[in-house]
Each structure stands twice: as structure tokens, then as C-alpha cells.
Design a protein around this motif. Structure first.
Motif, mmCIF file in Angstrom:
data_model
loop_
_atom_site.group_PDB
_atom_site.id
_atom_site.type_symbol
_atom_site.label_atom_id
_atom_site.label_comp_id
_atom_site.label_asym_id
_atom_site.label_seq_id
_atom_site.Cartn_x
_atom_site.Cartn_y
_atom_site.Cartn_z
ATOM 1 N N UNK A 85 -4.959 -4.383 -0.493
ATOM 2 C CA UNK A 85 -5.594 -3.069 -0.631
ATOM 3 C C UNK A 85 -6.772 -3.159 -1.590
ATOM 4 N N UNK A 86 -7.677 -2.231 -1.411
ATOM 5 C CA UNK A 86 -8.770 -2.040 -2.356
ATOM 6 C C UNK A 86 -8.563 -0.706 -3.063
ATOM 7 N N UNK A 87 -8.695 -0.749 -4.367
ATOM 8 C CA UNK A 87 -8.668 0.441 -5.200
ATOM 9 C C UNK A 87 -9.983 0.492 -5.973
ATOM 10 N N UNK A 88 -10.296 1.656 -6.466
ATOM 11 C CA UNK A 88 -11.474 1.772 -7.321
ATOM 12 C C UNK A 88 -11.179 2.753 -8.445
ATOM 13 N N UNK A 97 -7.526 6.047 -10.918
ATOM 14 C CA UNK A 97 -7.659 5.007 -9.915
ATOM 15 C C UNK A 97 -7.393 5.577 -8.534
ATOM 16 N N UNK A 98 -8.185 5.168 -7.579
ATOM 17 C CA UNK A 98 -8.110 5.707 -6.223
ATOM 18 C C UNK A 98 -7.908 4.569 -5.229
ATOM 19 N N UNK A 99 -6.884 4.673 -4.411
ATOM 20 C CA UNK A 99 -6.700 3.712 -3.335
ATOM 21 C C UNK A 99 -7.619 4.073 -2.190
ATOM 22 N N UNK A 100 -8.407 3.124 -1.704
ATOM 23 C CA UNK A 100 -9.394 3.471 -0.695
ATOM 24 C C UNK A 100 -9.150 2.808 0.651
ATOM 25 N N UNK A 101 -8.514 1.661 0.674
ATOM 26 C CA UNK A 101 -8.277 1.012 1.957
ATOM 27 C C UNK A 101 -7.246 -0.089 1.816
ATOM 28 N N UNK A 161 -7.478 4.027 5.546
ATOM 29 C CA UNK A 161 -8.580 4.396 4.681
ATOM 30 C C UNK A 161 -8.316 5.750 4.047
ATOM 31 N N UNK A 162 -8.785 5.897 2.821
ATOM 32 C CA UNK A 162 -8.790 7.204 2.199
ATOM 33 C C UNK A 162 -9.852 8.058 2.883
ATOM 34 N N UNK A 163 -9.631 9.340 2.895
ATOM 35 C CA UNK A 163 -10.587 10.254 3.529
ATOM 36 C C UNK A 163 -11.977 10.115 2.909
ATOM 37 N N UNK A 164 -12.025 9.780 1.635
ATOM 38 C CA UNK A 164 -13.298 9.720 0.923
ATOM 39 C C UNK A 164 -14.205 8.603 1.424
ATOM 40 N N UNK A 165 -13.628 7.596 2.109
ATOM 41 C CA UNK A 165 -14.445 6.469 2.561
ATOM 42 C C UNK A 165 -14.355 6.231 4.061
ATOM 43 N N UNK A 166 -13.576 7.043 4.733
ATOM 44 C CA UNK A 166 -13.383 6.846 6.164
ATOM 45 C C UNK A 166 -14.717 6.968 6.905
ATOM 46 N N UNK A 167 -15.008 6.004 7.737
ATOM 47 C CA UNK A 167 -16.265 5.994 8.466
ATOM 48 C C UNK A 167 -17.413 5.376 7.698
ATOM 49 N N UNK A 168 -17.199 5.115 6.429
ATOM 50 C CA UNK A 168 -18.246 4.557 5.565
ATOM 51 C C UNK A 168 -17.918 3.110 5.180
#
Length: 130
Positions: free
Chosen positions: A36-39, A46-50, A61-68
Motif C-alpha cells: 500500500x501507499x500512504x501519505x 496519515x492517509x491510505x491512498x492505494x 484507491x482512496x476517493x481523493x486519488x481515484x482516476x489520478x
């Protein structure tokens, strides 16, 4: 003990792209782990993103990065990538990759449960300027 190494961070202008890499220190390979990637941005949690399954056939994917952002893994190079496009200033953060030892049943839920990931890298800084 598995050691993870992130690379590929840097400074870009808004709209730019970066590709982060996550690899294991010598003697280990990532193929046996869900990755996983967190930021974490300054002053924020801390936010899990993918994340991506061991075989690479399941991603979340987290909604914040989906499609990006796009996560992928190369079993030949034993590396997991995070392709980040259309970067925004709010994407500025330290990005960490993490490996889960145990099975992940709900990949989406695991992004909100960093405790499911046993091994963590030191992080790589991504700075996006406007």
C-alpha cells in the motif's frame, strides 16, 4: 526483517507527474506482500491512498486519488509503482509504501487500517507547487 525503500519523489509544478517506486532492500522481494501507499501532509493525519494485491490483480484507491493515481507492480523487477498524474498542491506530502504480512480481505478497508501493514519505508517527499 523486510526493509522497504521508496524513491521517485521530488518537486513538480501543478499539473505535473511523478512515479514513485517501492522496492525491498537486497535479499528480499515484494512479491509475497500486499503493498500500500500512504501519505502524510504537514499537520494532517496519515492517509491510505492505494494498495495492490500480491498478484497485482486487485487494486484499491482512496476517493481523493481515484482516476489520478495508478498503482502497479512488476514481478520481474520486484517493484511496486505509484504513477501520479495531474498533481495538485494538496498532493504535497511524504509518501510511504507499506507491506502487509497477513492476508488482506478487504483492500479498500485496509487503506483506513494502517495497522494491517507491518513493514514501512522511510518515505519520499513529494512537493507540488502552484
Amino acid at each position: 526483517q523486510l526493509q522497504l525503500v521508496e524513491s521517485g519523489g521530488g518537486s513538480v509544478q501543478a499539473g505535473g507527474s511523478l512515479r514513485l517506486s517501492c522496492a525491498a532492500a537486497s535479499g528480499f522481494i515484494l512479491d509475497y506482500y500486499t503493498i500500500a501507499w500512504f501519505r502524510q501532509a504537514p499537520g494532517k493525519e496519515r492517509e491510505g491512498i492505494s494498495c495492490i494485491s500480491r498478484g497485482g490483480d486487485t487494486t484499491s484507491y482512496a476517493d481523493s486519488v481515484k482516476g489520478q493515481f495508478t498503482i502497479s507492480r512488476d514481478h520481474v523487477k520486484h517493484t511496486v509503482y505509484l504513477q501520479m498524474n495531474s498533481l495538485k498542491p494538496e498532493d504535497t506530502a511524504i509518501y510511504y509504501c507499506a507491506a502487509a504480512v497477513g492476508p488482506i480481505v478487504d483492500y479498500s478497508a485496509s487503506l483506513g487500517a494502517p495497522e494491517k501493514y507491518t513493514y514501512w519505508g522511510q518515505g519520499t517527499q513529494v512537493t507540488v507547487s502552484s
